[in-house]
Design a protein around this motif. Sequence first.
Motif, PDB file in Angstrom:
ATOM      1  N   GLU B  25     -37.207   8.007  37.427  1.00 19.84           N
ATOM      2  CA  GLU B  25     -35.638   8.204  37.706  1.00 19.84           C
ATOM      3  C   GLU B  25     -35.776   9.336  38.815  1.00 19.84           C
ATOM      4  O   GLU B  25     -34.759   9.233  39.855  1.00 19.84           O
ATOM      5  CB  GLU B  25     -35.225   8.775  36.344  1.00 19.84           C
ATOM      6  CG  GLU B  25     -33.588   9.180  36.632  1.00 19.84           C
ATOM      7  CD  GLU B  25     -32.667   8.123  35.818  1.00 19.84           C
ATOM      8  OE1 GLU B  25     -33.175   7.657  34.756  1.00 19.84           O
ATOM      9  OE2 GLU B  25     -31.622   8.048  36.517  1.00 19.84           O
ATOM     10  N   LEU B  26     -36.425  10.445  38.642  1.00 17.69           N
ATOM     11  CA  LEU B  26     -36.693  11.376  39.788  1.00 17.69           C
ATOM     12  C   LEU B  26     -36.783  10.815  41.046  1.00 17.69           C
ATOM     13  O   LEU B  26     -36.195  11.060  42.281  1.00 17.69           O
ATOM     14  CB  LEU B  26     -37.416  12.299  39.569  1.00 17.69           C
ATOM     15  CG  LEU B  26     -37.771  13.674  40.566  1.00 17.69           C
ATOM     16  CD1 LEU B  26     -36.530  14.442  40.794  1.00 17.69           C
ATOM     17  CD2 LEU B  26     -38.958  14.517  39.964  1.00 17.69           C
ATOM     18  N   VAL B  29     -33.655   8.779  42.236  1.00 18.38           N
ATOM     19  CA  VAL B  29     -32.617   9.981  42.993  1.00 18.38           C
ATOM     20  C   VAL B  29     -33.063  10.446  44.302  1.00 18.38           C
ATOM     21  O   VAL B  29     -32.255  10.850  45.157  1.00 18.38           O
ATOM     22  CB  VAL B  29     -32.407  10.989  41.687  1.00 18.38           C
ATOM     23  CG1 VAL B  29     -31.291  12.074  42.206  1.00 18.38           C
ATOM     24  CG2 VAL B  29     -31.824  10.580  40.488  1.00 18.38           C
ATOM     25  N   ILE B  30     -34.272  11.203  44.217  1.00 17.50           N
ATOM     26  CA  ILE B  30     -34.603  11.782  45.638  1.00 17.50           C
ATOM     27  C   ILE B  30     -34.680  10.851  46.661  1.00 17.50           C
ATOM     28  O   ILE B  30     -34.073  11.311  47.820  1.00 17.50           O
ATOM     29  CB  ILE B  30     -36.039  12.320  45.442  1.00 17.50           C
ATOM     30  CG1 ILE B  30     -36.092  13.473  44.380  1.00 17.50           C
ATOM     31  CG2 ILE B  30     -36.640  12.678  46.938  1.00 17.50           C
ATOM     32  CD1 ILE B  30     -37.356  14.179  44.393  1.00 17.50           C
ATOM     33  N   VAL B  33     -30.966  10.831  47.862  1.00 18.74           N
ATOM     34  CA  VAL B  33     -30.453  11.866  48.314  1.00 18.74           C
ATOM     35  C   VAL B  33     -30.821  11.792  49.839  1.00 18.74           C
ATOM     36  O   VAL B  33     -30.233  12.264  50.767  1.00 18.74           O
ATOM     37  CB  VAL B  33     -31.023  13.066  47.647  1.00 18.74           C
ATOM     38  CG1 VAL B  33     -30.593  14.496  48.435  1.00 18.74           C
ATOM     39  CG2 VAL B  33     -30.178  13.072  46.010  1.00 18.74           C
ATOM     40  N   CYS B  56     -25.349  12.795  38.579  1.00 18.23           N
ATOM     41  CA  CYS B  56     -26.653  12.610  38.278  1.00 18.23           C
ATOM     42  C   CYS B  56     -27.140  13.434  37.102  1.00 18.23           C
ATOM     43  O   CYS B  56     -27.851  13.249  36.218  1.00 18.23           O
ATOM     44  CB  CYS B  56     -27.813  13.005  39.312  1.00 18.23           C
ATOM     45  SG  CYS B  56     -28.233  11.471  40.341  1.00 18.23           S
TER      46      CYS B  56
END
Lengths: 106, 106
Positions: B25-26, B29-30, B33, B56
């Motif tokens: 998930e990280l 998201v990264i 972004v 988030c």
Amino acid sequence: MHDLKWSPSEKAAARKAFDQAQKRELEVVIREVKNRANRLDKWSDLWELERYLTECGKEVDSKYDYRYSVLLMVFGRLIREGLLSEQELHGLAEDNLGYIRLVATL
Amino acid sequence: MHDLKWSPSEKAAARKAFDQAQKRELEVVIREVKNRANRLDKWSDLWELERYLTECGKEVDSKYDYRYSVLLMVFGRLIREGLLSEQELHGLAEDNLGYIRLVATL
């Protein structure tokens, strides 16, 4: 507060300078966000970026206040922070420029 | 709620799977972004990025809840969202896996 009188040509010059400074500030913030984005590695980096953006929003809201009653203060601050040069305020009355210079040194 | 019993080896397997999903998930998201950072152009883009990060944070907080009382539900959701495969839950008791499968289909 300084006694304010703005002629139409002064208003036009002020608007142009104001927009220029805000454009510069936007470029600075975008550059910083891109740098931070490139360094993202863990969850806390994301929440730090969120906090940075929140603080930015507050600062931009308070800094870019186009009311004529506070505009000389705004310009003084923008010069102090290097977001605007005195040359870019060409067209403003000399007494207004004097006040802006004073604020810039605070 | 499903009757939960977790042996030490099940707990270890659960922890590993949970951490793996959160790492994925990280990464998602990264990546998002970074994509958004590359497209930044105006102030509203920055405030949208801020809102995305805020949402988030809320979602991650609610999704990654490691209490054993809710963990089967959590795993079910993670499988449903493609953040975890059933194979990665190898080591969990068959009745727990059955419950996770059921949640995953909801």
